[in-house]
Design an enzyme around this catalytic site. Structure first.
Site, mmCIF file in Angstrom:
data_model
loop_
_atom_site.group_PDB
_atom_site.id
_atom_site.type_symbol
_atom_site.label_atom_id
_atom_site.label_comp_id
_atom_site.label_asym_id
_atom_site.label_seq_id
_atom_site.Cartn_x
_atom_site.Cartn_y
_atom_site.Cartn_z
ATOM 1 N N THR A 14 -0.217 -8.682 -2.157
ATOM 2 C CA THR A 14 1.076 -8.278 -2.706
ATOM 3 C C THR A 14 1.392 -6.808 -2.409
ATOM 4 O O THR A 14 2.477 -6.484 -1.943
ATOM 5 C CB THR A 14 1.058 -8.480 -4.232
ATOM 6 N N GLU A 131 -2.381 7.271 -6.700
ATOM 7 C CA GLU A 131 -1.288 7.075 -7.663
ATOM 8 C C GLU A 131 -1.145 5.608 -8.086
ATOM 9 O O GLU A 131 -0.884 5.295 -9.247
ATOM 10 C CB GLU A 131 0.035 7.574 -7.050
ATOM 11 N N VAL A 134 -3.260 3.618 -11.146
ATOM 12 C CA VAL A 134 -3.040 3.742 -12.592
ATOM 13 C C VAL A 134 -1.591 3.439 -12.937
ATOM 14 O O VAL A 134 -0.674 4.139 -12.493
ATOM 15 C CB VAL A 134 -3.389 5.174 -13.081
ATOM 16 N N GLY A 136 0.572 1.190 -12.052
ATOM 17 C CA GLY A 136 1.484 0.697 -11.006
ATOM 18 C C GLY A 136 2.534 1.698 -10.575
ATOM 19 O O GLY A 136 2.219 2.747 -10.005
ATOM 20 N N LYS A 207 -8.532 2.746 -15.618
ATOM 21 C CA LYS A 207 -7.365 3.619 -15.439
ATOM 22 C C LYS A 207 -7.452 4.839 -16.355
ATOM 23 O O LYS A 207 -7.190 5.977 -15.936
ATOM 24 C CB LYS A 207 -6.083 2.821 -15.718
ATOM 25 N N GLY A 304 2.742 -5.393 -9.550
ATOM 26 C CA GLY A 304 3.800 -6.045 -8.763
ATOM 27 C C GLY A 304 4.028 -5.354 -7.443
ATOM 28 O O GLY A 304 3.667 -4.182 -7.256
HETATM 29 N N1 HSE Z 1 -4.205 -6.854 -14.113
HETATM 30 C C1 HSE Z 1 -3.509 -5.623 -14.140
HETATM 31 C C2 HSE Z 1 -2.497 -5.661 -15.268
HETATM 32 C C3 HSE Z 1 -2.824 -5.375 -12.832
HETATM 33 O O1 HSE Z 1 -2.317 -6.705 -15.884
HETATM 34 O O2 HSE Z 1 -1.908 -4.657 -15.589
HETATM 35 C C4 HSE Z 1 -2.708 -3.933 -12.505
HETATM 36 O O3 HSE Z 1 -3.933 -3.282 -12.569
#
Ligand code: HSE
Length: 428
Positions: A14, A131, A134, A136, A207, A304
């Site tokens: 993705t 970046e 942590v 997204g 994170k 995403g």
């Molecule tokens: N599994 C993670 C979440 C994806 O649900 O936030 C991003 O690290």
């Protein structure tokens, strides 16, 4: 013609596909902002034939990601494979050894090996940027390393696992139990391949460990983190919390206390009216507190294609522009060793327990709390079942140590019908 910055991208899931799409969609914008073109030289992924919905034929293909590190036409290795060991670690180590800069979205790799990797890279004048690792699309690494660089950071808090926030908010809105919503999250593809990383709090803790390092100038110390997941949270907890004006969040908190650096990831009650309390679905939120700036609240998509690729691009653009910020905001070799706090800051706690329904049961629990020096703020017995009486107690501020002592004492009273749940009430 200015020299292009040439990328080797490993991992075309993705996020990798998202990065390729941005580079193909915005070459002019990137050229204008970076002052030079940013180009992909080569890519690598598990399957060459898979249709990923994006044109890859212009780029060289490497079956083995490590071979990207060896290419002369790659300046920056973009690691989007994931995992704290295996090909991701091998690639990053090889990239550094080959004198490449590295951009990665890999929180697990950096939380466990980031100190060594950053020291090695920086010793050779190269950078590792993360970046996208942590929260997204939220530019929180930049916020800490750059925007708040003049502040002493007093607290970092965050809801940084979208899956857990989805599960907790969906349980509340639909009145469903944990297992039902876990199954829904699975069907929606929200869960990591190993769901314990999400619901066990580990992904979010990776994170937080990275943010704590930047915020406090300390070596990444994932092992010192106190981690508890959301697996024991019931719909009853959520409804009782709501009734008292709280919502339950998987909340990370990192703060310096007189007892060392406290960093914990655990379910917490937060006021329903607070920004954290109002965070819905899979959205992330990070709250940063600085002595000069005060409180900064950042909210956005934590995962995403678009959001995570956006964060990867910000690191690539920095390198293209010649902005070379150290991985953790200061040279890795200058980061301090820090002991994990032995005692967390005092807080009020929510306790849920089932008591055997016989005279004096509640009195015994109250005595155990009193003996541990814990004062009761509120108490409620509700929804009486056959032989067990569900009881809720909200304590005044106390320490986790005193609470643990009381919980041990309760176990030896023989009035408990099951293990109590204790959730910290966080002042946000
Ligand atoms: N599994 C993670 C979440 C994806 O649900 O936030 C991003 O690290």
């Amino acid at each position: 013609m200015t020299t292009p910055l040439r990328l080797g991208i490993a991992g075309l899931g993705t996020v990798g596909v998202g990065v390729v799409k941005i580079l193909q969609r915005h070459p002019d914008l990137i050229l204008a902002r970076a002052g030079r073109p940013v180009e992909i030289s080569a890519v690598s992924a598990r399957s060459k034939d898979k249709d990923r919905g994006v044109r890859l034929s212009d780029y060289a293909w490497e079956d083995n990601p490590v071979d990207l590190a060896k290419r002369d036409d790659v300046d920056v290795v973009v690691e989007l494979i994931g995992g704290d060991e295996g090909p991701a670690r091998e690639l990053v180590e090889n990239a550094i050894a080959a004198g490449k800069d590295v951009v990665t979205a890999n929180k697990a790799l950096l939380a466990l090996h980031g100190q060594d990797l950053a020291e090695t890279a920086e010793a050779q004048g190269h950078v590792i940027r993360f970046e996208a690792a942590v929260a997204g699309g939220i530019p929180v690494v930049k916020a800490l390393t750059e925007g708040l660089a003049g502040n002493e950071i007093t607290r970092v808090m965050g809801v940084m696992n979208g899956t857990c926030n989805y599960i907790l908010t969906r349980m509340e809105s639909a009145g469903l139990n944990y297992q039902e919503v876990f199954a829904e999250a699975d069907a929606l593809g929200y869960l990591e391949a190993d769901p314990t990383l999400d619901v066990g709090g580990i992904d979010a803790a990776h994170k937080l460990a990275l943010l704590a390092s930047i915020a406090y100038g300390t070596k990444v110390n994932f092992a010192a983190m106190d981690i508890e997941g959301i697996e024991r949270i019931t719909i009853e907890d959520i409804q009782q919390a709501a009734d008292m004006g709280y919502r339950i969040k998987l909340l990370g908190v990192a703060q310096r206390t007189g007892r060392g650096l406290e960093s914990r990831m655990s379910p917490c009650l937060v006021p329903a009216t607070s920004p954290l309390g109002q965070l819905e679905n899979a959205t992330n939120m990070v709250v940063l507190e600085g002595d000069a700036a005060g409180q900064i609240v950042l909210r956005g998509a934590g995962a995403g294609e678009g959001p995570t690729a956006s964060a990867v691009m910000s690191d690539i653009l920095d390198i293209a522009r010649g902005t070379r910020v150290s991985t953790f905001g200061q040279p890795a070799a200058s980061l301090m060793d820090v002991a994990g706090a032995t005692v967390s800051a005092p807080a009020a706690f929510y306790l849920r327990m089932a008591l055997v329904d016989k005279p004096g049961a509640l009195a015994k629990i109250a005595t155990v709390l009193g003996d541990a020096g814990i004062s009761i703020d509120r108490m409620r017995q509700y929804g009486h079942q056959d032989l067990a009486a569900p009881v809720l107690i909200v304590t005044h501020k106390t320490t986790r140590d005193a609470l643990n002592h009381a919980l041990e004492g309760m176990e030896s009273t023989s009035v408990l019908a099951g293990r109590p749940v204790a959730i910290r009430i966080e002042e946000v």
